[in-house]
Design a protein around this motif. Sequence first.
Motif, mmCIF file in Angstrom:
data_model
loop_
_atom_site.group_PDB
_atom_site.id
_atom_site.type_symbol
_atom_site.label_atom_id
_atom_site.label_comp_id
_atom_site.label_asym_id
_atom_site.label_seq_id
_atom_site.Cartn_x
_atom_site.Cartn_y
_atom_site.Cartn_z
ATOM 1 N N PRO A 194 18.760 58.184 50.258
ATOM 2 C CA PRO A 194 20.075 57.920 49.509
ATOM 3 C C PRO A 194 20.971 59.283 49.970
ATOM 4 O O PRO A 194 20.461 60.554 49.861
ATOM 5 N N ARG A 232 21.066 62.651 41.800
ATOM 6 C CA ARG A 232 21.104 62.224 43.122
ATOM 7 C C ARG A 232 20.006 62.876 44.094
ATOM 8 O O ARG A 232 19.437 62.457 45.183
ATOM 9 N N ASP A 236 31.260 63.350 39.694
ATOM 10 C CA ASP A 236 30.150 63.225 40.407
ATOM 11 C C ASP A 236 29.196 64.630 40.525
ATOM 12 O O ASP A 236 28.195 64.679 40.772
ATOM 13 N N LYS A 258 16.528 62.884 43.547
ATOM 14 C CA LYS A 258 15.878 61.500 44.450
ATOM 15 C C LYS A 258 15.981 61.608 45.621
ATOM 16 O O LYS A 258 14.849 61.064 46.355
ATOM 17 N N ALA A 259 16.914 62.282 46.572
ATOM 18 C CA ALA A 259 17.001 62.472 48.066
ATOM 19 C C ALA A 259 15.855 63.210 48.448
ATOM 20 O O ALA A 259 15.125 62.928 49.563
ATOM 21 N N ALA A 295 23.209 62.435 49.119
ATOM 22 C CA ALA A 295 23.539 63.325 47.964
ATOM 23 C C ALA A 295 24.665 64.450 48.284
ATOM 24 O O ALA A 295 24.018 65.610 48.459
ATOM 25 N N LYS A 314 26.432 64.085 38.344
ATOM 26 C CA LYS A 314 25.505 63.191 38.860
ATOM 27 C C LYS A 314 24.658 63.945 40.251
ATOM 28 O O LYS A 314 23.549 63.521 40.435
#
Length: 373
Positions: free
Chosen positions: A62, A80, A73, A83-84, A64, A76
Amino acid sequence: MSEALRLVIAGGGTAGHISPMLAIADAVKAEHPEAQITALGSPGGLETKLVPEAGYPLELSPKAPMPRSINADLLKFPFRFIKALNNAKKVLRATGAQAVLGVGGYVCTPAYLAAKQLKLPIFVHEANSVAGMANKLGAKNAVFVGTTFANTGLPGEVQVGMPMRSNVATMDKAALRDQAREYFGITADKPVLLVTGGSSGAQSINNAIAQSLEELNQAGIQTVHITGRGKQMLDDSGELLAHEGYTQLEYVDRMDFAYAVADLMICRSGAGTVCELAVAGTASVLVPLPIGNGEQKLNARELVAAGGAVVVSDAEFTHSYITENVINLLTDQHKLEQMNEAAASLGQRDAAQIMARRIIEEVSTRQRAGQEG
């Protein structure tokens, strides 16, 4: 090497990142056909098309990107990015990666950090004269940093040139000339002007060329115009623009033929294009992209300084510029030959092989150290 080399290559978004990445992968495969190479990219990038076409498995991570302003953003972003990062580590573990090569793009930052945390050697190649943020980060912990141009500001950089796929890197312009003319349907013995704005095209360049077709034809010049996907030039009736001495194509997949057929090329000055012009020894008029951080103008510096190209701003590349400058250049065979020779003097053909050898040597050294330990 006692076992198959396992490499993860990371990069994406544009062909400017993906093409050198795949060229290095191909060079590794040429040395070690049994090498297991997996690409890490982002959804929606050109890598989703180009990597599978090149025959390499692709894992997606994903995006980021770091927000440029304070907004929702930004709140967030940490989630993100984590997760990446976790996704990158998962891919490195699943593939048993022994090294990571990054060439730039959103996916590289988590890939570099994942490699650092897993204590894997990092290799970086920077294609542009101005290094991107991801490669600035990756270079701090890299075993080897290769660059296309000198003085990009990356720590420990070594100028190796631009990694290229073999059909351009090994091309012989003179030997390809007749085949290239046949490919483009050129039968008349006229100087050839080849115009391209890249795969996505350049509307300002396209418009200036369309306005100049009468003068180009009167000067005895054959124009081959690669407009870019979705940017075909149409006449007033909505039909494909046609003119004597003019060939229009939306896209070509044999850029070696394009460099070989051209007496002069008009194009943007992306890093890959500039380096391919040098390898081909093709004279050019470079029209840097007028947006971004100015790297295209910087990319052109060495080729222009050597005398292999001239540069003109996008705003100044007009019908008048073509009629007053391009036609004069195309009808001066001696000047074109000088420019061809000057361009060829800068050609570096083995960047992919240099990067591949450094990766192979590092992994082999670590394997031997592990066996002896």
